[in-house]
Design a protein around this motif. Sequence first.
Motif, PDB file in Angstrom:
ATOM      1  N   GLY A  16     -12.324   7.084   9.400  1.00 18.19           N
ATOM      2  CA  GLY A  16     -13.266   6.310  10.197  1.00 18.19           C
ATOM      3  C   GLY A  16     -12.978   6.367  11.682  1.00 18.19           C
ATOM      4  O   GLY A  16     -12.153   7.150  12.161  1.00 18.19           O
ATOM      5  N   THR A  17     -13.633   5.505  12.424  1.00 15.23           N
ATOM      6  CA  THR A  17     -13.467   5.484  13.872  1.00 15.23           C
ATOM      7  C   THR A  17     -12.258   4.661  14.307  1.00 15.23           C
ATOM      8  O   THR A  17     -11.799   4.804  15.441  1.00 15.23           O
ATOM      9  N   SER A  18     -11.741   3.816  13.423  1.00 10.64           N
ATOM     10  CA  SER A  18     -10.591   2.990  13.787  1.00 10.64           C
ATOM     11  C   SER A  18      -9.335   3.352  13.003  1.00 10.64           C
ATOM     12  O   SER A  18      -8.256   2.849  13.307  1.00 10.64           O
ATOM     13  N   GLY A  19      -9.471   4.204  11.999  1.00  9.36           N
ATOM     14  CA  GLY A  19      -8.309   4.574  11.207  1.00  9.36           C
ATOM     15  C   GLY A  19      -8.722   5.204   9.890  1.00  9.36           C
ATOM     16  O   GLY A  19      -9.885   5.581   9.699  1.00  9.36           O
ATOM     17  N   VAL A  20      -7.769   5.289   8.989  1.00 13.20           N
ATOM     18  CA  VAL A  20      -7.982   5.911   7.681  1.00 13.20           C
ATOM     19  C   VAL A  20      -7.851   4.844   6.605  1.00 13.20           C
ATOM     20  O   VAL A  20      -6.976   3.978   6.681  1.00 13.20           O
ATOM     21  N   ARG A  21      -8.734   4.906   5.603  1.00 13.09           N
ATOM     22  CA  ARG A  21      -8.655   4.011   4.463  1.00 13.09           C
ATOM     23  C   ARG A  21      -8.696   4.826   3.183  1.00 13.09           C
ATOM     24  O   ARG A  21      -9.284   5.915   3.143  1.00 13.09           O
ATOM     25  N   SER A  36      -4.734   1.152   4.065  1.00 21.89           N
ATOM     26  CA  SER A  36      -5.333   1.497   5.355  1.00 21.89           C
ATOM     27  C   SER A  36      -4.247   1.824   6.364  1.00 21.89           C
ATOM     28  O   SER A  36      -3.091   1.396   6.230  1.00 21.89           O
ATOM     29  N   HIS A  37      -4.621   2.599   7.361  1.00 20.05           N
ATOM     30  CA  HIS A  37      -3.696   2.992   8.424  1.00 20.05           C
ATOM     31  C   HIS A  37      -4.489   3.107   9.720  1.00 20.05           C
ATOM     32  O   HIS A  37      -5.256   4.047   9.904  1.00 20.05           O
ATOM     33  N   PRO A  38      -4.353   2.148  10.642  1.00 17.35           N
ATOM     34  CA  PRO A  38      -5.143   2.193  11.875  1.00 17.35           C
ATOM     35  C   PRO A  38      -4.629   3.258  12.837  1.00 17.35           C
ATOM     36  O   PRO A  38      -3.441   3.592  12.842  1.00 17.35           O
ATOM     37  N   THR A  41      -3.858   4.588  19.020  1.00 16.62           N
ATOM     38  CA  THR A  41      -4.504   4.652  20.336  1.00 16.62           C
ATOM     39  C   THR A  41      -5.925   5.152  20.147  1.00 16.62           C
ATOM     40  O   THR A  41      -6.230   5.849  19.176  1.00 16.62           O
ATOM     41  N   PRO A  42      -6.830   4.845  21.090  1.00 16.27           N
ATOM     42  CA  PRO A  42      -8.205   5.342  20.980  1.00 16.27           C
ATOM     43  C   PRO A  42      -8.287   6.859  20.918  1.00 16.27           C
ATOM     44  O   PRO A  42      -9.204   7.404  20.280  1.00 16.27           O
ATOM     45  N   ALA A  43      -7.327   7.551  21.529  1.00 16.88           N
ATOM     46  CA  ALA A  43      -7.367   9.016  21.540  1.00 16.88           C
ATOM     47  C   ALA A  43      -7.157   9.610  20.153  1.00 16.88           C
ATOM     48  O   ALA A  43      -7.595  10.735  19.879  1.00 16.88           O
ATOM     49  N   GLU A  44      -6.496   8.868  19.252  1.00 18.09           N
ATOM     50  CA  GLU A  44      -6.174   9.424  17.938  1.00 18.09           C
ATOM     51  C   GLU A  44      -7.400   9.656  17.070  1.00 18.09           C
ATOM     52  O   GLU A  44      -7.343  10.432  16.117  1.00 18.09           O
ATOM     53  N   VAL A  45      -8.521   9.020  17.403  1.00 22.35           N
ATOM     54  CA  VAL A  45      -9.721   9.181  16.587  1.00 22.35           C
ATOM     55  C   VAL A  45     -10.204  10.635  16.596  1.00 22.35           C
ATOM     56  O   VAL A  45     -10.871  11.073  15.662  1.00 22.35           O
ATOM     57  N   GLY A  54      -2.650   9.470   8.772  1.00 20.44           N
ATOM     58  CA  GLY A  54      -3.259   8.340   8.068  1.00 20.44           C
ATOM     59  C   GLY A  54      -3.422   8.606   6.587  1.00 20.44           C
ATOM     60  O   GLY A  54      -3.211   7.719   5.755  1.00 20.44           O
ATOM     61  N   VAL A  55      -3.808   9.844   6.245  1.00 20.56           N
ATOM     62  CA  VAL A  55      -3.933  10.215   4.832  1.00 20.56           C
ATOM     63  C   VAL A  55      -2.578  10.115   4.137  1.00 20.56           C
ATOM     64  O   VAL A  55      -2.463   9.563   3.030  1.00 20.56           O
TER      65      VAL A  55
END
Length: 424
Positions: A16-21, A36-38, A41-45, A54-55
């Motif tokens: 997603g845009t804020s992290g991985v679920r 979940s794993h947020p 930083t915004p750049a990580e998206v 995150g996976v």
Amino acid sequence: MTEATSSAFAIGIDIGTSGVRAVALDRAGQTVATASHPFETPAEVRRPAAWWAGVEHCLGALRSATPLDGVAGLAVDGTSGTVLALDAAGAPIGDALLYNDRCTDPAALAAIAAAAPADSPALGGTSPLGKAIELAHRPGTVRILHQADWVASRLGDGIVVSDENNALKTGYDLQTESWPAWIAATGFDVGLLPPVRRVGTGLGAVGAAGRALGLPAAAIVHAGTTDGCASFLATGAREVGDGVTALGSTLVLKLLSDRPVFASDYGIYSHRIGDLWLPGGASNSGGAVLKALFGDAAIEALSASLDPDHPTGLDYYPLAAPGERFPVSDPAFPPRLEPRPADDARFFQGVLEGIAAIEALGYRRLAEHGAPALKSVRSVGGGARSAGWTKIRAARLGVPMREALSTDAAAGAARLVLANHALP
């Protein structure tokens, strides 16, 4: 993370845009565990390494909650229109271009506009095909994938395949089930794009990377989908005429149909889900307008004062700025927020009534262009939590408001596995 109560059978992963679920479902479709794993930083998206981290975290958390040895398959969903370039070794070249990044190559957009059919979802300033043309100029590029494709390829040790939902806005033709000839007319090498399979199709067994994360060797990687389609599937909507409204920053409608609907003037296009179709559209109205008018704290307080049994009679079309795409198609369409009463509670309710009226018009617009009549609605997004707003919307829509089984896109990706995996 939730603790397991039964055996995991299917896993869905949402980038997603804020992290991985990630969500594990049992054979009956009940949630076994979530993780979940947020992004830090915004750049990580936009960084593939962050997606993969995150996976790894989420699958590790699921493995701690429940044995994964009974997992039959998994599927990945990603943000629609996020694309990345790969080198000959399959490694990403730089950051990905996101779903909402605008194409910075005017010549690419002009070439697409000249070659594409008038109703192609590949048109527009954020065109994934336009961004693919940009990526093709990065030195060493030999392949361009969508976000979900790349994560699935890592889990499947090089299974380089896309799905129809992610490929649609890149120009894929659902009728011929192929990359169309007009793409080559833009000057782009179609060979950079992956082969495409229908959503949920089994692609092959997990590879070494997946097995290292606790997945059994027999688990199958399935063709994934977009986050929007996964969110629809997560709700449990499954009958023709079932609608799902996303009450987020914008107002997004999707309706399960027995036929495709395309109307480019209104931004209406259709994804294929199995033997059915998912036409939809997105209004510029929604939560972002509420936030701009009232602020988060006031919204919470004013929600408690809603009186759905007594409509305000105010006739609003709430927009943050001029311009609407669906269900009205007019780049200069003006917001309508007058007259404004002195009572903030009445004004707030009037704005919610206005958004509900847009929602009702949106479903009627889909029907006008060939979609089936609306039979029920499930809701996702922050606005779905408001009982008062739900009652206001129910009065406008005139159909049953069903409870969503889940609002987690990862659960929708897992349901693809349940729907498409051949059970022993």
